[in-house]
Design a protein around this motif. Structure first.
Motif, PDB file in Angstrom:
ATOM      1  N   ASN A   1       1.009  -1.149   0.031  1.00  0.00           N
ATOM      2  CA  ASN A   1       0.082  -0.057  -0.103  1.00  0.00           C
ATOM      3  C   ASN A   1       0.884   1.333  -0.111  1.00  0.00           C
ATOM      4  O   ASN A   1       1.787   1.407   0.965  1.00  0.00           O
ATOM      5  CB  ASN A   1      -0.774  -0.160   1.322  1.00  0.00           C
ATOM      6  N   LEU A   2       0.541   2.098  -1.065  1.00  0.00           N
ATOM      7  CA  LEU A   2       1.264   3.313  -1.080  1.00  0.00           C
ATOM      8  C   LEU A   2       0.364   4.619  -0.769  1.00  0.00           C
ATOM      9  O   LEU A   2      -0.787   4.446  -1.265  1.00  0.00           O
ATOM     10  CB  LEU A   2       1.957   3.660  -2.487  1.00  0.00           C
ATOM     11  N   LEU A   3       0.805   5.342   0.303  1.00  0.00           N
ATOM     12  CA  LEU A   3      -0.116   6.380   0.522  1.00  0.00           C
ATOM     13  C   LEU A   3       0.640   7.613   1.214  1.00  0.00           C
ATOM     14  O   LEU A   3       1.629   7.498   1.655  1.00  0.00           O
ATOM     15  CB  LEU A   3      -1.289   6.103   1.444  1.00  0.00           C
ATOM     16  N   GLY A   4       0.116   8.962   0.919  1.00  0.00           N
ATOM     17  CA  GLY A   4       0.729   9.921   1.411  1.00  0.00           C
ATOM     18  C   GLY A   4      -0.444  10.575   2.489  1.00  0.00           C
ATOM     19  O   GLY A   4      -0.713   9.957   3.122  1.00  0.00           O
ATOM     20  N   GLY A   5      -0.349  11.714   2.544  1.00  0.00           N
ATOM     21  CA  GLY A   5      -1.068  12.547   3.299  1.00  0.00           C
ATOM     22  C   GLY A   5      -0.727  12.378   4.733  1.00  0.00           C
ATOM     23  O   GLY A   5       0.236  11.998   5.129  1.00  0.00           O
ATOM     24  N   GLY A   6      -1.539  13.114   5.706  1.00  0.00           N
ATOM     25  CA  GLY A   6      -1.247  13.218   7.231  1.00  0.00           C
ATOM     26  C   GLY A   6      -1.391  11.622   7.758  1.00  0.00           C
ATOM     27  O   GLY A   6      -0.283  11.350   8.346  1.00  0.00           O
ATOM     28  N   ASP A   7      -2.219  10.806   7.267  1.00  0.00           N
ATOM     29  CA  ASP A   7      -2.076   9.334   7.728  1.00  0.00           C
ATOM     30  C   ASP A   7      -0.909   8.621   7.185  1.00  0.00           C
ATOM     31  O   ASP A   7      -0.444   7.773   7.882  1.00  0.00           O
ATOM     32  CB  ASP A   7      -3.387   8.624   7.049  1.00  0.00           C
ATOM     33  N   GLY A   8      -0.679   8.954   5.920  1.00  0.00           N
ATOM     34  CA  GLY A   8       0.712   8.092   5.520  1.00  0.00           C
ATOM     35  C   GLY A   8       1.781   8.433   6.083  1.00  0.00           C
ATOM     36  O   GLY A   8       2.733   7.953   6.530  1.00  0.00           O
ATOM     37  N   ALA A   9       1.835  10.025   6.518  1.00  0.00           N
ATOM     38  CA  ALA A   9       3.176  10.405   7.223  1.00  0.00           C
ATOM     39  C   ALA A   9       3.174   9.749   8.512  1.00  0.00           C
ATOM     40  O   ALA A   9       4.282   9.168   9.135  1.00  0.00           O
ATOM     41  CB  ALA A   9       3.189  12.019   7.291  1.00  0.00           C
ATOM     42  N   ASN A  10       1.878   9.582   9.196  1.00  0.00           N
ATOM     43  CA  ASN A  10       2.014   9.026  10.532  1.00  0.00           C
ATOM     44  C   ASN A  10       2.543   7.718  10.538  1.00  0.00           C
ATOM     45  O   ASN A  10       3.013   7.116  11.309  1.00  0.00           O
ATOM     46  CB  ASN A  10       0.530   9.450  10.931  1.00  0.00           C
TER      47      ASN A  10
ATOM     48  N   ILE B   1       3.249  -1.164   4.203  1.00  0.00           N
ATOM     49  CA  ILE B   1       2.602   0.101   3.995  1.00  0.00           C
ATOM     50  C   ILE B   1       3.861   1.037   3.770  1.00  0.00           C
ATOM     51  O   ILE B   1       4.787   1.153   4.651  1.00  0.00           O
ATOM     52  CB  ILE B   1       1.714   0.724   5.286  1.00  0.00           C
ATOM     53  N   GLU B   2       3.671   2.024   2.724  1.00  0.00           N
ATOM     54  CA  GLU B   2       4.922   2.562   2.450  1.00  0.00           C
ATOM     55  C   GLU B   2       4.341   4.324   2.361  1.00  0.00           C
ATOM     56  O   GLU B   2       3.070   4.421   1.472  1.00  0.00           O
ATOM     57  CB  GLU B   2       5.550   2.480   1.140  1.00  0.00           C
ATOM     58  N   TYR B   3       5.108   5.043   2.755  1.00  0.00           N
ATOM     59  CA  TYR B   3       4.547   6.677   2.820  1.00  0.00           C
ATOM     60  C   TYR B   3       5.240   7.314   1.402  1.00  0.00           C
ATOM     61  O   TYR B   3       6.424   7.128   1.166  1.00  0.00           O
ATOM     62  CB  TYR B   3       5.216   7.533   3.788  1.00  0.00           C
ATOM     63  N   VAL B   4       4.397   7.689   0.496  1.00  0.00           N
ATOM     64  CA  VAL B   4       4.752   8.381  -0.761  1.00  0.00           C
ATOM     65  C   VAL B   4       4.040   9.682  -0.699  1.00  0.00           C
ATOM     66  O   VAL B   4       2.745  10.025  -1.089  1.00  0.00           O
ATOM     67  CB  VAL B   4       4.386   7.554  -2.111  1.00  0.00           C
ATOM     68  N   ASP B   5       4.847  10.722  -0.280  1.00  0.00           N
ATOM     69  CA  ASP B   5       4.165  12.285  -0.061  1.00  0.00           C
ATOM     70  C   ASP B   5       3.348  12.567  -1.439  1.00  0.00           C
ATOM     71  O   ASP B   5       2.378  13.200  -1.194  1.00  0.00           O
ATOM     72  CB  ASP B   5       5.425  13.217   0.241  1.00  0.00           C
TER      73      ASP B   5
ATOM     74  N   PHE C   1      -4.559   9.975  -2.403  1.00  0.00           N
ATOM     75  CA  PHE C   1      -4.868   8.888  -3.028  1.00  0.00           C
ATOM     76  C   PHE C   1      -3.991   7.761  -2.852  1.00  0.00           C
ATOM     77  O   PHE C   1      -2.879   7.780  -3.296  1.00  0.00           O
ATOM     78  CB  PHE C   1      -4.912   9.351  -4.457  1.00  0.00           C
ATOM     79  N   LYS C   2      -4.652   6.464  -2.316  1.00  0.00           N
ATOM     80  CA  LYS C   2      -3.797   5.310  -2.200  1.00  0.00           C
ATOM     81  C   LYS C   2      -3.839   4.292  -3.335  1.00  0.00           C
ATOM     82  O   LYS C   2      -4.968   4.012  -4.094  1.00  0.00           O
ATOM     83  CB  LYS C   2      -4.500   4.679  -0.821  1.00  0.00           C
ATOM     84  N   THR C   3      -2.710   3.805  -3.370  1.00  0.00           N
ATOM     85  CA  THR C   3      -2.474   2.643  -4.363  1.00  0.00           C
ATOM     86  C   THR C   3      -2.117   1.401  -3.586  1.00  0.00           C
ATOM     87  O   THR C   3      -1.320   1.308  -2.513  1.00  0.00           O
ATOM     88  CB  THR C   3      -1.362   3.089  -5.462  1.00  0.00           C
ATOM     89  N   ALA C   4      -3.027   0.277  -3.849  1.00  0.00           N
ATOM     90  CA  ALA C   4      -2.708  -0.949  -3.270  1.00  0.00           C
ATOM     91  C   ALA C   4      -2.536  -1.696  -4.530  1.00  0.00           C
ATOM     92  O   ALA C   4      -3.400  -2.051  -5.390  1.00  0.00           O
ATOM     93  CB  ALA C   4      -3.639  -1.393  -2.384  1.00  0.00           C
TER      94      ALA C   4
ATOM     95  N   PHE D   1      -4.383  -7.409  -8.372  1.00  0.00           N
ATOM     96  CA  PHE D   1      -5.369  -6.266  -8.576  1.00  0.00           C
ATOM     97  C   PHE D   1      -4.596  -4.974  -8.122  1.00  0.00           C
ATOM     98  O   PHE D   1      -3.668  -5.167  -7.283  1.00  0.00           O
ATOM     99  CB  PHE D   1      -6.727  -6.532  -7.831  1.00  0.00           C
ATOM    100  N   THR D   2      -5.043  -3.834  -8.577  1.00  0.00           N
ATOM    101  CA  THR D   2      -4.725  -2.695  -8.108  1.00  0.00           C
ATOM    102  C   THR D   2      -5.935  -1.875  -7.979  1.00  0.00           C
ATOM    103  O   THR D   2      -6.889  -1.946  -8.577  1.00  0.00           O
ATOM    104  CB  THR D   2      -3.939  -2.130  -9.277  1.00  0.00           C
ATOM    105  N   TRP D   3      -5.794  -1.196  -6.627  1.00  0.00           N
ATOM    106  CA  TRP D   3      -6.673  -0.473  -6.325  1.00  0.00           C
ATOM    107  C   TRP D   3      -6.210   0.876  -6.033  1.00  0.00           C
ATOM    108  O   TRP D   3      -5.386   1.382  -5.539  1.00  0.00           O
ATOM    109  CB  TRP D   3      -7.222  -0.801  -4.781  1.00  0.00           C
ATOM    110  N   HIS D   4      -6.976   2.056  -6.765  1.00  0.00           N
ATOM    111  CA  HIS D   4      -6.749   3.395  -6.457  1.00  0.00           C
ATOM    112  C   HIS D   4      -7.841   4.142  -5.927  1.00  0.00           C
ATOM    113  O   HIS D   4      -8.879   4.397  -6.293  1.00  0.00           O
ATOM    114  CB  HIS D   4      -6.571   4.010  -8.027  1.00  0.00           C
ATOM    115  N   GLY D   5      -8.007   4.402  -4.919  1.00  0.00           N
ATOM    116  CA  GLY D   5      -8.858   4.734  -3.828  1.00  0.00           C
ATOM    117  C   GLY D   5      -8.451   6.282  -3.312  1.00  0.00           C
ATOM    118  O   GLY D   5      -7.342   6.514  -2.894  1.00  0.00           O
TER     119      GLY D   5
END
Ligand code: NAD
Length: 379
Positions: free
Chosen positions: A240-249, A281-285, A290-293, A311-315
């Motif tokens: 899972n790649l995600l940024g935002g405050g949640d990703g940073a945390n 889970i990886e942080y991508v600023d 917008f998360k990619t799994a 599968f790829t999920w872009h949510g």
């Protein structure tokens, strides 16, 4: 009658998307796509209307709600035209987001949190208040002997030091203020025997944990398919790649571990065995909210033939989470009104790591939820 939604983490992405969404729906500027309590099968007059929800909360951040909403609009999470049209409404909610109280002991801090909630309830003549935790994910706390008993917990909280993590202190404050509590995060929240006892003592319900909005949602549909077709899942790995405050945390290893554990439960409990593989889970600023799994599943069929699925999920995480926060507030308020106390296991549909021994397959969770809502009509 109006129902309060008190958001721990009231200036975060999920909170502000929920506030913008509910306010836009009330003003007739948006429709409730994504809110499952607006589906024909789950609609019930026992639930407070979306337009009857009144928002407040705590957050240590000082970014004004309208600024946060504009940032979410610039990132494509909410439409900019809605933020522009709702300036006055957002200013009204702004006045109800407070800094997090701090005192010499956690018992005094909990009392200040409870006071803020009680004052909010009084100001708006609210029938009841649901406290929803949408604050930053915490690492799992160290065990403490007072976690097992409500009276011992009260005593321990009266001594300076940290006995409870913030998510659990919010649950403590909510219960003592006579409010229900929902944990949308993987943090500990109300999941301690002492807090369960306290919820029963104050006759209030609670729900959790960790909103199911992306990869785990897809897993809870696909894993039962493999099980029903008697296909043997050998490995299931996800990134899972995600940024935002949640990703940073979640870049913090402790918070990351809490989230990864919460995401893995569905496989073992649906398949009846643990396939090999991990969820990372990886942080991508740069990708913000917008998360990619990416998931790779290898499995065996008849006569051991090897096959694979990817599968790829872009949510957009907050856009997926916010309608569920509104659903949970409505359902938990209705459960409280109907006299329920303790864990609301029937709300498993919404969570990655649901309370109690419940099915993890989405279709079964849906049936449980539908019968829960029908129960309000029968009562
Ligand atoms: N977006 C999703 O799809 C989704 C799904 C499941 C769970 N969650 C969980 O929801 C939570 C919120 O996600 P987000 O994207 O809004 O994160 P965010 O970082 O944008 O917001 C978190 C907010 O919590 C505040 N906060 C930190 N400590 C606090 C405290 N002690 N008391 C009150 N507020 C505090 C922060 O200042 C921030 O404003 C996270 O824990 C996340 O893991 C999100």
């Amino acid at each position: 009658m109006a129902t309060g939604v008190w958001l721990a983490g009231g200036r975060g992405s999920v909170a502000v998307t929920s506030i913008v969404g509910a306010t836009a729906i009330r003003a007739g500027l948006a429709d409730p796509t994504g809110c499952v309590t607006e589906l024909e099968q789950l609609r019930s007059p026992a639930l407070p209307a979306l337009g009857d929800l009144v928002f407040g909360g705590h957050d240590p951040a000082s970014t004004r709600l309208c600024k946060k909403a504009e940032a979410l609009a610039a990132a494509g999470v909410v439409p900019a035209r809605l933020v522009a049209a709702l300036t006055e409404e957002l200013a009204t909610v702004e006045a109800e987001i407070r800094p997090v109280p701090a005192a010499a002991t956690q018992l005094e801090t909990a009392a200040l949190i409870a006071e803020d909630i009680a004052a909010f309830r009084f100001r708006h003549s609210l029938e009841r208040v649901v406290v929803v935790n949408v604050s930053s994910t915490e690492p799992a706390p160290a065990p403490h002997p007072a976690h097992g008993d409500a009276d011992a917990l009260r005593q321990a909280l009266g001594v300076p030091g940290a006995v409870l993590p913030p998510s659990s202190l919010y649950a403590y404050a909510a219960f003592t203020a006579g409010c229900s509590y929902v944990d949308f995060t993987p943090s500990t929240g109300a999941r301690l025997p002492a807090l369960d006892a306290l919820a029963h003592r104050h006759a209030v319900p609670y729900a959790g944990h960790d909103g199911k909005t992306g990869e785990t949602l897809v897993k809870s549909v696909l894993a039962p398919m493999f099980a029903m077709r008697h296909l043997r899942v050998r490995t299931w790995s996800g990134t899972n790649l995600l940024g935002g405050g949640d990703g940073a945390n979640l870049a913090d290893p402790g918070a990351n571990a809490a989230k990864a554990t919460s995401k893995q439960r569905v496989l073992g409990e649906t398949l009846g065995y643990e396939p090999q593989g991990n969820t990372r889970i990886e942080y991508v600023d740069d990708i913000g909210d917008f998360k990619t799994a990416w998931d790779l599943i290898t499995f065996s069929g008849f006569l051991g033939t090897s096959m694979r699925m990817e599968f790829t999920w872009h949510g957009c995480d907050s856009a997926l989470a916010a309608p569920l926060v509104l659903d949970l507030a409505r359902l938990t308020a209705a459960a409280h009104k109907s006299g329920r106390s303790g864990p609301l296991t029937e709300l498993a549909f919404f969570f990655k790591d649901p309370l109690g021994t419940v099915p993890h397959a989405l279709a079964e969770q849906w049936a449980l939820l539908a019968s829960f809502v029908r129960g309000f009509a029968d009562a």
